[in-house]
Design a protein around this motif. Structure first.
Motif, PDB file in Angstrom:
ATOM      1  N   ARG A 183      -6.116   3.779  -2.153  1.00  0.00           N
ATOM      2  CA  ARG A 183      -7.349   3.725  -1.780  1.00  0.00           C
ATOM      3  C   ARG A 183      -7.786   2.052  -1.125  1.00  0.00           C
ATOM      4  O   ARG A 183      -7.285   1.502  -1.922  1.00  0.00           O
ATOM      5  N   LEU A 184      -7.993   1.826  -0.135  1.00  0.00           N
ATOM      6  CA  LEU A 184      -8.113   0.561   0.574  1.00  0.00           C
ATOM      7  C   LEU A 184      -9.584   0.511   0.783  1.00  0.00           C
ATOM      8  O   LEU A 184     -10.204   1.132   1.669  1.00  0.00           O
ATOM      9  N   SER A 185     -10.183  -0.634   0.215  1.00  0.00           N
ATOM     10  CA  SER A 185     -11.534  -0.899   0.433  1.00  0.00           C
ATOM     11  C   SER A 185     -11.829  -2.185   1.469  1.00  0.00           C
ATOM     12  O   SER A 185     -10.921  -3.220   1.035  1.00  0.00           O
ATOM     13  N   ILE A 186     -11.993  -2.083   2.542  1.00  0.00           N
ATOM     14  CA  ILE A 186     -12.325  -3.179   3.573  1.00  0.00           C
ATOM     15  C   ILE A 186     -14.063  -3.405   3.409  1.00  0.00           C
ATOM     16  O   ILE A 186     -14.589  -2.586   3.870  1.00  0.00           O
ATOM     17  N   GLY A 187     -14.281  -4.647   2.799  1.00  0.00           N
ATOM     18  CA  GLY A 187     -15.705  -4.786   2.551  1.00  0.00           C
ATOM     19  C   GLY A 187     -16.269  -3.825   1.641  1.00  0.00           C
ATOM     20  O   GLY A 187     -15.663  -3.456   0.647  1.00  0.00           O
ATOM     21  N   VAL A 227       0.883  -1.109  -0.118  1.00  0.00           N
ATOM     22  CA  VAL A 227      -0.035   0.007  -0.279  1.00  0.00           C
ATOM     23  C   VAL A 227       0.992   1.270   0.099  1.00  0.00           C
ATOM     24  O   VAL A 227       1.643   1.444   0.972  1.00  0.00           O
ATOM     25  N   GLU A 228       0.788   2.057  -1.161  1.00  0.00           N
ATOM     26  CA  GLU A 228       1.675   3.141  -1.093  1.00  0.00           C
ATOM     27  C   GLU A 228       0.824   4.395  -0.488  1.00  0.00           C
ATOM     28  O   GLU A 228      -0.403   4.299  -0.370  1.00  0.00           O
ATOM     29  N   GLU A 263     -14.412   2.281   2.041  1.00  0.00           N
ATOM     30  CA  GLU A 263     -12.951   2.815   1.347  1.00  0.00           C
ATOM     31  C   GLU A 263     -12.485   3.755   2.174  1.00  0.00           C
ATOM     32  O   GLU A 263     -13.041   4.737   2.653  1.00  0.00           O
ATOM     33  N   TYR A 264     -11.054   3.746   2.127  1.00  0.00           N
ATOM     34  CA  TYR A 264     -10.115   4.397   2.998  1.00  0.00           C
ATOM     35  C   TYR A 264      -9.043   4.993   2.188  1.00  0.00           C
ATOM     36  O   TYR A 264      -8.558   4.014   1.566  1.00  0.00           O
ATOM     37  N   GLU A 265      -8.512   6.195   2.201  1.00  0.00           N
ATOM     38  CA  GLU A 265      -7.349   6.793   1.707  1.00  0.00           C
ATOM     39  C   GLU A 265      -6.443   6.381   2.874  1.00  0.00           C
ATOM     40  O   GLU A 265      -6.611   6.789   3.846  1.00  0.00           O
ATOM     41  N   VAL A 266      -5.135   5.566   2.400  1.00  0.00           N
ATOM     42  CA  VAL A 266      -4.165   5.228   3.506  1.00  0.00           C
ATOM     43  C   VAL A 266      -2.981   6.424   3.444  1.00  0.00           C
ATOM     44  O   VAL A 266      -2.545   6.822   2.476  1.00  0.00           O
ATOM     45  N   CYS A 267      -2.891   7.170   4.334  1.00  0.00           N
ATOM     46  CA  CYS A 267      -2.131   8.436   4.721  1.00  0.00           C
ATOM     47  C   CYS A 267      -0.817   8.076   5.461  1.00  0.00           C
ATOM     48  O   CYS A 267      -0.976   7.803   6.484  1.00  0.00           O
ATOM     49  N   TYR A 268       0.473   7.965   4.978  1.00  0.00           N
ATOM     50  CA  TYR A 268       1.454   8.034   5.547  1.00  0.00           C
ATOM     51  C   TYR A 268       2.773   8.316   4.970  1.00  0.00           C
ATOM     52  O   TYR A 268       2.653   8.531   3.894  1.00  0.00           O
ATOM     53  N   THR A 269       3.923   8.550   5.490  1.00  0.00           N
ATOM     54  CA  THR A 269       5.221   8.651   4.739  1.00  0.00           C
ATOM     55  C   THR A 269       5.952   7.462   4.687  1.00  0.00           C
ATOM     56  O   THR A 269       6.347   6.856   5.498  1.00  0.00           O
ATOM     57  N   ALA A 270       5.951   7.225   3.524  1.00  0.00           N
ATOM     58  CA  ALA A 270       6.817   5.971   2.888  1.00  0.00           C
ATOM     59  C   ALA A 270       8.070   5.780   3.395  1.00  0.00           C
ATOM     60  O   ALA A 270       8.898   7.183   3.213  1.00  0.00           O
ATOM     61  N   GLY A 271       8.815   4.808   3.608  1.00  0.00           N
ATOM     62  CA  GLY A 271      10.091   4.819   4.011  1.00  0.00           C
ATOM     63  C   GLY A 271      10.714   5.322   5.465  1.00  0.00           C
ATOM     64  O   GLY A 271      11.840   5.014   5.770  1.00  0.00           O
ATOM     65  N   ARG A 272       9.797   5.930   6.162  1.00  0.00           N
ATOM     66  CA  ARG A 272      10.224   6.421   7.293  1.00  0.00           C
ATOM     67  C   ARG A 272       9.646   5.529   8.407  1.00  0.00           C
ATOM     68  O   ARG A 272       9.509   6.209   9.559  1.00  0.00           O
TER      69      ARG A 272
END
Length: 153
Positions: free
Chosen positions: A101-105, A96-97, A108-117
């Motif tokens: 968008r991640l759909s569970i059932g 997940v980058e 839908e959610y937007e996944v927010c984070y800083t990659a690699g850290r």
């Protein structure tokens, strides 16, 4: 009371999971309170024992697992009835980058984070981001060089 600590909220983490540090968040598409990602491995599901409890009938008891691997979130479906989708495509497992968008059932959610850290490598020095061209970093740089004496016609 903060909405995320209210155990009746559909996306609330378990009360004992409350923490000031976060590894990112799930932002509900269409509005709603963000769900903090508080541990490096999280079970998402309808069951009260889940790390992130989603009280919706189309979410399985233990729906999916989110885990940090090399500074990126990875989602793994746990045999859910209604599936887990990443950017609209049903997956059994996938990286997940940030912004995906991640759909569970059917939620839908937007996944927010800083990659690699995030995760085990947190605090490690970042590699020099200027050591490669943007085209090379994106994988768009032409790697093939024409052989001498051959024309490309």
């Amino acid at each position: 009371m903060h909405p995320l600590s209210d155990s009746s909220h559909p996306g609330s983490p378990r009360p004992d999971a409350a923490s000031t540090s976060s590894f990112g968040e799930l932002q509900p598409v269409g509005g709603g309170d963000p769900i903090p990602l508080l541990k490096e491995t999280l079970i998402v599901g309808r069951r009260e024992s889940s790390d992130i409890v989603l009280r919706f009938p189309n979410v399985s008891g233990a729906h999916c697992e989110l885990s940090l691997v090399d500074g990126h979130w990875v989602v793994k479906d746990l045999g859910s009835s209604n599936g887990t989708k990443l950017n609209g495509i049903r997956v059994s497992e996938g990286r997940v980058e940030p912004g995906d968008r991640l759909s569970i059932g059917r939620h839908e959610y937007e996944v927010c984070y800083t990659a690699g850290r995030l995760g085990a490598g947190f605090g490690a020095p970042l590699r020099d981001i200027f050591s490669r061209s943007l085209l090379a970093t994106a994988g768009l740089e032409n790697r093939r060089t024409p052989k001498p004496g051959r024309s490309r016609s």
